[in-house]
Motif scaffolding. Structure first.
Motif, PDB file in Angstrom:
ATOM      1  N   GLY A 185       0.799  -1.233   0.000  1.00 49.22           N
ATOM      2  CA  GLY A 185       0.000   0.000   0.000  1.00 49.22           C
ATOM      3  C   GLY A 185       0.823   1.270   0.000  1.00 49.22           C
ATOM      4  O   GLY A 185       0.347   2.333   0.416  1.00 49.22           O
ATOM      5  N   GLY A 186       2.086   1.167  -0.490  1.00 51.26           N
ATOM      6  CA  GLY A 186       2.918   2.372  -0.563  1.00 51.26           C
ATOM      7  C   GLY A 186       2.490   3.283  -1.713  1.00 51.26           C
ATOM      8  O   GLY A 186       1.506   3.001  -2.407  1.00 51.26           O
TER       9      GLY A 186
ATOM     10  N   VAL B  77      -1.844  -5.895   1.988  1.00 51.59           N
ATOM     11  CA  VAL B  77      -2.319  -5.376   0.701  1.00 51.59           C
ATOM     12  C   VAL B  77      -1.202  -5.427  -0.350  1.00 51.59           C
ATOM     13  O   VAL B  77      -1.021  -4.507  -1.139  1.00 51.59           O
ATOM     14  CB  VAL B  77      -2.894  -3.939   0.846  1.00 51.59           C
TER      15      VAL B  77
ATOM     16  N   PRO C 210       0.939  -7.768  -3.462  1.00 53.67           N
ATOM     17  CA  PRO C 210       0.597  -8.785  -4.478  1.00 53.67           C
ATOM     18  C   PRO C 210       0.419 -10.155  -3.822  1.00 53.67           C
ATOM     19  O   PRO C 210       1.007 -10.446  -2.769  1.00 53.67           O
ATOM     20  CB  PRO C 210       1.804  -8.743  -5.418  1.00 53.67           C
TER      21      PRO C 210
ATOM     22  N   HIS D  33       1.047 -12.949   0.364  1.00 54.10           N
ATOM     23  CA  HIS D  33       0.020 -13.035   1.412  1.00 54.10           C
ATOM     24  C   HIS D  33       0.350 -14.121   2.433  1.00 54.10           C
ATOM     25  O   HIS D  33       0.269 -13.910   3.631  1.00 54.10           O
ATOM     26  CB  HIS D  33      -1.359 -13.327   0.805  1.00 54.10           C
TER      27      HIS D  33
ATOM     28  N   GLU E 161      -5.895  -9.297   2.010  1.00 51.54           N
ATOM     29  CA  GLU E 161      -6.574  -9.153   0.718  1.00 51.54           C
ATOM     30  C   GLU E 161      -6.807 -10.527   0.083  1.00 51.54           C
ATOM     31  O   GLU E 161      -6.153 -11.509   0.409  1.00 51.54           O
ATOM     32  CB  GLU E 161      -5.744  -8.260  -0.216  1.00 51.54           C
TER      33      GLU E 161
ATOM     34  N   PRO F 233      -6.766 -12.946  -3.412  1.00 55.63           N
ATOM     35  CA  PRO F 233      -7.032 -14.261  -2.847  1.00 55.63           C
ATOM     36  C   PRO F 233      -6.128 -14.485  -1.647  1.00 55.63           C
ATOM     37  O   PRO F 233      -5.000 -13.982  -1.609  1.00 55.63           O
ATOM     38  CB  PRO F 233      -6.686 -15.199  -4.004  1.00 55.63           C
TER      39      PRO F 233
ATOM     40  N   GLN G  76      -0.039  -2.690 -11.930  1.00 57.48           N
ATOM     41  CA  GLN G  76      -1.007  -3.655 -11.393  1.00 57.48           C
ATOM     42  C   GLN G  76      -1.207  -4.842 -12.336  1.00 57.48           C
ATOM     43  O   GLN G  76      -1.429  -5.968 -11.902  1.00 57.48           O
ATOM     44  CB  GLN G  76      -2.357  -2.981 -11.114  1.00 57.48           C
TER      45      GLN G  76
ATOM     46  N   PHE H 100     -18.147   1.877  -2.681  1.00 57.23           N
ATOM     47  CA  PHE H 100     -17.059   0.918  -2.529  1.00 57.23           C
ATOM     48  C   PHE H 100     -16.298   1.098  -1.203  1.00 57.23           C
ATOM     49  O   PHE H 100     -16.048   0.133  -0.491  1.00 57.23           O
ATOM     50  CB  PHE H 100     -16.120   1.124  -3.722  1.00 57.23           C
TER      51      PHE H 100
HETATM   52  P1  NAD Z   1      -0.375  -2.746  -6.257  1.00 54.58           P
HETATM   53  O1  NAD Z   1       0.657  -3.304  -7.149  1.00 54.58           O
HETATM   54  O2  NAD Z   1      -1.031  -1.464  -6.642  1.00 54.58           O
HETATM   55  O3  NAD Z   1       0.217  -2.545  -4.792  1.00 54.58           O
HETATM   56  C1  NAD Z   1       1.001  -3.510  -4.148  1.00 54.58           C
HETATM   57  C2  NAD Z   1       1.830  -2.847  -3.057  1.00 54.58           C
HETATM   58  O4  NAD Z   1       2.558  -3.850  -2.356  1.00 54.58           O
HETATM   59  C3  NAD Z   1       2.866  -1.841  -3.571  1.00 54.58           C
HETATM   60  O5  NAD Z   1       2.873  -0.709  -2.729  1.00 54.58           O
HETATM   61  C4  NAD Z   1       4.183  -2.592  -3.427  1.00 54.58           C
HETATM   62  O6  NAD Z   1       5.288  -1.719  -3.254  1.00 54.58           O
HETATM   63  C5  NAD Z   1       3.897  -3.375  -2.159  1.00 54.58           C
HETATM   64  N1  NAD Z   1       4.816  -4.486  -1.952  1.00 54.58           N
HETATM   65  C6  NAD Z   1       5.300  -5.371  -2.837  1.00 54.58           C
HETATM   66  N2  NAD Z   1       6.169  -6.224  -2.227  1.00 54.58           N
HETATM   67  C7  NAD Z   1       6.210  -5.861  -0.926  1.00 54.58           C
HETATM   68  C8  NAD Z   1       6.907  -6.327   0.212  1.00 54.58           C
HETATM   69  N3  NAD Z   1       7.757  -7.361   0.124  1.00 54.58           N
HETATM   70  N4  NAD Z   1       6.717  -5.700   1.406  1.00 54.58           N
HETATM   71  C9  NAD Z   1       5.881  -4.639   1.502  1.00 54.58           C
HETATM   72  N5  NAD Z   1       5.201  -4.157   0.452  1.00 54.58           N
HETATM   73  C10 NAD Z   1       5.352  -4.748  -0.739  1.00 54.58           C
HETATM   74  O7  NAD Z   1      -1.449  -3.884  -6.071  1.00 54.58           O
HETATM   75  P2  NAD Z   1      -2.994  -3.721  -5.684  1.00 54.58           P
HETATM   76  O8  NAD Z   1      -3.806  -3.615  -6.915  1.00 54.58           O
HETATM   77  O9  NAD Z   1      -3.157  -2.675  -4.638  1.00 54.58           O
HETATM   78  O10 NAD Z   1      -3.291  -5.186  -5.079  1.00 54.58           O
HETATM   79  C11 NAD Z   1      -2.775  -5.573  -3.828  1.00 54.58           C
HETATM   80  C12 NAD Z   1      -3.610  -6.741  -3.291  1.00 54.58           C
HETATM   81  O11 NAD Z   1      -4.950  -6.323  -3.100  1.00 54.58           O
HETATM   82  C13 NAD Z   1      -3.692  -7.945  -4.229  1.00 54.58           C
HETATM   83  O12 NAD Z   1      -3.672  -9.133  -3.483  1.00 54.58           O
HETATM   84  C14 NAD Z   1      -5.027  -7.782  -4.934  1.00 54.58           C
HETATM   85  O13 NAD Z   1      -5.601  -9.019  -5.321  1.00 54.58           O
HETATM   86  C15 NAD Z   1      -5.848  -7.129  -3.856  1.00 54.58           C
HETATM   87  N6  NAD Z   1      -6.901  -6.239  -4.368  1.00 54.58           N
HETATM   88  C16 NAD Z   1      -8.149  -6.369  -3.874  1.00 54.58           C
HETATM   89  C17 NAD Z   1      -9.166  -5.529  -4.291  1.00 54.58           C
HETATM   90  C18 NAD Z   1     -10.542  -5.677  -3.697  1.00 54.58           C
HETATM   91  O14 NAD Z   1     -11.484  -5.117  -4.235  1.00 54.58           O
HETATM   92  N7  NAD Z   1     -10.691  -6.384  -2.611  1.00 54.58           N
HETATM   93  C19 NAD Z   1      -8.919  -4.552  -5.272  1.00 54.58           C
HETATM   94  C20 NAD Z   1      -7.612  -4.438  -5.753  1.00 54.58           C
HETATM   95  C21 NAD Z   1      -6.612  -5.273  -5.290  1.00 54.58           C
END
Ligand code: NAD
Length: 385
Positions: free
Chosen positions: A11-12, A85, A87, A91, A108, A110, A182, A325
């Motif tokens: 979430g950065g 949050v 990739p 998880h 998050e 899956p 993404q 949302f």
């Molecule tokens: P994204 O690529 O925008 O963000 C991922 C973040 O994780 C980035 O800030 C990245 O720097 C950070 N990151 C990566 N490796 C890391 C580590 N080792 N330590 C700390 N931080 C790390 O991805 P996104 O679209 O925000 O998706 C993230 C997750 O949320 C996924 O699992 C996705 O499936 C899920 N998601 C869910 C919804 C929903 O509606 N529930 C919507 C979007 C994404």
């Protein structure tokens, strides 16, 4: 009532869903962000944490250090739970480490990249006595809760058929090759898991179908496709589902449906009536009654006379003031926070439900069964649980 202290991994800056989680958590009024490891880069994590206004020493360079240091802080300072949050491929290891260090986890979807990992996580949660929630956020909408309520009451009779559709168009072209962040990890099986569209949005559709139908899927027959040449994961999924009571389901998920935005729709047909809900118009639920036509229900905190208590608890504003949302995700946060407080001994009866570890595990069993079925030309596969 003190606020629960949240730590965040991922979430950065530039991330998608992390910022939405922070807004949702803050909307509950009972959660504060106190620390995080926001990025895979230590420097970006620190910068992101400072920009979010948390104490610089609690913007950790990585999640391992965060867990280690937080677990040594006095109980009135350390975080209560970790929200994940990142990739998908991270998880499991982060959730496992957090549970082992004594923290509750909100993860998050899956939940993991394999069913094996999800089941292992279940064992760790049982052993450590910590809670795991999964952010299948679409169940947080007031009218989804009311839909479940109607079905659960038997108002629509016995469920016969469920159609759930989740259509997006943003991956219709190989945008992952143009550096779309993404898309890049979502189409890489090493980071997303073996399922592409199926894991990313098919799991939401699956969870919504089980939640609204108040039924569990027993077996599936799937046809997964990769339409964009060179892509390594599916970008389209069609899955037939058999529920435990004999009801049938059809799940379609696609990320190559040009011009579709976030078109998640559920239609459910019972022996006395049916219902229809669309995520892009979440404040309307259409109920269709045999012999007496349609009823259009709208959300609003003032509709106590027509909506169930969960739907009212999940609403904040009077009718006509659209909620969406972020509010739905906030409802999950509220439900999870209540579960944590209850677990920690506070005398309260949680008002709002939230998707649990079991829901996360079931979605992984669905993914695995669908992948196997598609590889076997649509042979029916049972969810292994
Ligand atoms: P994204 O690529 O925008 O963000 C991922 C973040 O994780 C980035 O800030 C990245 O720097 C950070 N990151 C990566 N490796 C890391 C580590 N080792 N330590 C700390 N931080 C790390 O991805 P996104 O679209 O925000 O998706 C993230 C997750 O949320 C996924 O699992 C996705 O499936 C899920 N998601 C869910 C919804 C929903 O509606 N529930 C919507 C979007 C994404």
């Amino acid at each position: 009532m003190r606020k629960l202290r949240m730590g965040m991994v991922g979430g950065g800056e530039g991330a998608f869903i992390g910022a939405v989680h922070r807004m949702a958590a803050s909307l509950t009024g009972e959660i504060e962000l106190v620390c995080g490891a926001f990025s895979s880069s230590a420097e970006r994590s620190r910068k992101s944490g400072i920009a979010l206004g948390i104490a610089p020493m609690r913007a950790y360079p990585n999640y391992r250090q965060m867990l280690e240091v937080e677990s040594t802080l006095p109980s009135d300072a350390r975080m209560d739970f970790v929200t994940i949050v990142t990739p998908n491929y991270l998880h499991y290891e982060i959730a496992r480490a957090a549970l082992e260090t004594g923290f509750h986890v909100l993860c998050e979807k899956p939940l993991t990249t394999t069913l094996e990992q999800a089941l292992a996580l279940k064992d760790v949660a049982a052993r450590t006595g910590r809670l795991v929630g999964v952010t299948f956020n679409y169940t947080g909408y007031p009218l989804v809760k009311h839909a479940r309520h109607l079905v659960g009451l038997g108002a629509l009779g016995e469920v016969r058929k469920v159609f759930v559709e989740y259509l997006q168009g943003w991956l219709a072209f190989p945008v992952e090759r143009d550096g779309q962040k993404q898309a890049e990890w979502r189409t890489d099986p090493e980071r997303a898991g073996a399922a592409g569209c199926l894991g990313d949005i098919g799991t939401h559709a699956f969870n919504l179908a089980e939640y609204v139908a108040c039924l569990r899927v027993r077996e599936v027959s799937a046809d997964l496709t990769t339409f964009v040449q060179g892509r390594q994961v599916d970008d389209d999924a069609a899955v037939l589902m058999r529920f435990e009571n004999g009801a049938k389901g059809v799940l379609c998920a696609s990320q190559v449906a040009i011009d579709e935005e976030n078109a998640l729709t559920i239609r459910l047909y019972g022996t006395k009536g049916s219902l229809e809900w669309r995520q892009e118009e979440p404040n309307t639920l259409v109920v269709k009654w045999a012999g007496r036509g349609r009823e259009v229900l709208r959300s609003g905190v003032n509709y106590r006379d027509r909506l169930c208590p969960q739907a009212i608890a999940a609403s904040r504003l009077p009718c006509g003031h659209p909620e969406g949302f972020i509010e739905a995700l906030a409802n999950l946060y509220r439900g999870f926070a209540e579960a944590v407080r209850h677990h920690e001994g506070e005398p309260l009866a949680p008002l709002l439900d939230h998707p649990t570890l079991d829901d996360g595990v079931r979605a992984m069993a669905f993914v695995e069964a669908a992948l196997q079925s598609s590889q076997a030309e649509g042979q029916w596969k049972t969810l292994k649980l």
